[in-house]
Design an enzyme around this catalytic site. Sequence first.
Site, PDB file in Angstrom:
ATOM      1  N   GLY A  10      -0.910  27.033 -44.981  1.00 35.27           N
ATOM      2  CA  GLY A  10      -0.997  26.831 -46.419  1.00 35.27           C
ATOM      3  C   GLY A  10      -1.850  25.626 -46.762  1.00 35.27           C
ATOM      4  CD  GLN A  75      -5.255  34.519 -38.207  1.00 33.48           C
ATOM      5  OE1 GLN A  75      -4.847  35.402 -37.459  1.00 33.48           O
ATOM      6  NE2 GLN A  75      -6.051  34.767 -39.233  1.00 33.48           N
ATOM      7  N   GLY A 113       3.695  26.055 -37.867  1.00 34.23           N
ATOM      8  CA  GLY A 113       3.098  27.146 -37.107  1.00 34.23           C
ATOM      9  C   GLY A 113       1.784  26.738 -36.474  1.00 34.23           C
ATOM     10  CB  THR A 114      -0.969  24.630 -37.800  1.00 37.04           C
ATOM     11  OG1 THR A 114      -1.224  25.433 -38.951  1.00 37.04           O
ATOM     12  CG2 THR A 114      -2.273  24.034 -37.285  1.00 37.04           C
ATOM     13  CG  ASP A 136       7.511  22.858 -47.196  1.00 34.01           C
ATOM     14  OD1 ASP A 136       7.695  22.825 -48.431  1.00 34.01           O
ATOM     15  OD2 ASP A 136       7.135  23.869 -46.588  1.00 34.01           O
ATOM     16  CD  GLU A 231       9.576  28.344 -51.449  1.00 30.51           C
ATOM     17  OE1 GLU A 231       9.166  29.379 -52.012  1.00 30.51           O
ATOM     18  OE2 GLU A 231       8.832  27.572 -50.819  1.00 30.51           O
ATOM     19  CE1 TYR A 282      -0.616  22.334 -62.193  1.00 26.28           C
ATOM     20  CE2 TYR A 282       1.711  21.775 -62.378  1.00 26.28           C
ATOM     21  CZ  TYR A 282       0.392  21.543 -62.723  1.00 26.28           C
ATOM     22  OH  TYR A 282       0.074  20.526 -63.586  1.00 26.28           O
TER      23      TYR A 282
END
Length: 357
Positions: A10, A75, A113-114, A136, A231, A282
């Site tokens: 992201g 990915q 993840g990266t 995050d 979320e 945003y």
Amino acid sequence: MKIGMLTSGGDCQGLNSALRGVAKTLYNEFGKDVTLYGIRDGYRGLIEGDYHPMKPEEFSDILTLGGTILGTSRQPFKMMQKADENEETKLQKMLETCKKARFDCLVILGGNGTHKTANLLSEHGVNVVTLPKTIDNDLWGTDLTFGFESAVNIATSVIDSIHSTAFSHSRVFIVETMGHKAGWLTLYAGIASGADVIVIPEIPYSAKAIARAIEKRAESGKRFSILAVAEGAISQQEAKMSKKEFKEARKNMPYPSISYRLADELKELTGQEIRVTIPGHYQRGGAPCPADRLLTTRLGVAAANFIRDGKFGNMVAIRAGKIVPVPLSEVAGKLKTVPPDGDIVQAARDLGLSMGD
């Protein structure tokens, strides 16, 4: 010396300023003896061999620019070692690209993840230096990730703006912030904006407990209540479910997000009107705040120095205000979550805020 650079996962504020910090330091140290290559769209570019040499001027005027000049993509790590129809894995393709390009090092900017994929590349002999990026703030091994401070500023501003309309209409407002597994953003923004209830994934909520908090405010003469909800928030009932049961329950949940479900639960319990605001992506956008510009510059300079000193296989981290190398093997696959009994949560409780439980 040839250095490949990519941004993965992201997007967030500060990616460009971090790239700038790396580039300007390397150019200052090595001049024409270093060539930087931009790898397009994260690991996709490394898989497909989509990279290009960059000029020093391409790193000018990007300190305040949002997004990433290199592009990004997701990915999934679990797909990196699965063979395609040609019996070749994405990992093999990335290794082939590194060999063909003769990269002396990869500079990788990303989150959880990266970093798992970065560690995989490191384990297969690629020289890697990474920078911790995620709004995050949930990347293990560093006190702070870049993008977080900027996202807190935006989320706080949204909740600040909700106060006046909540007061005017005597309503309960839920502001849903990003954070699937960690509640750092919601916790910081909730406290900074004066939210009355903060709900984070680490502390499963009870709708009845939240309803009591709202009713208590009403009884004391308060015209409104504001809830900051991550979320990834989960109920106390969901916390008792198995992973399979939880996935099935969420799959069949007739709401677009957890906040809308909570709004219905609270309306039934309190009889009050509930409104939901979701700032969404945003929170990732726009220019990095000054704190992130400073942090990314420090991290970028340190990454360049790691390359100079041969400190490969490390993430550039910040701990207790100091820049330190953290082995990728220690970072990969680990999540930094909010301690439910930590100082910040306790401070919120001492202020009289409800944590939803």
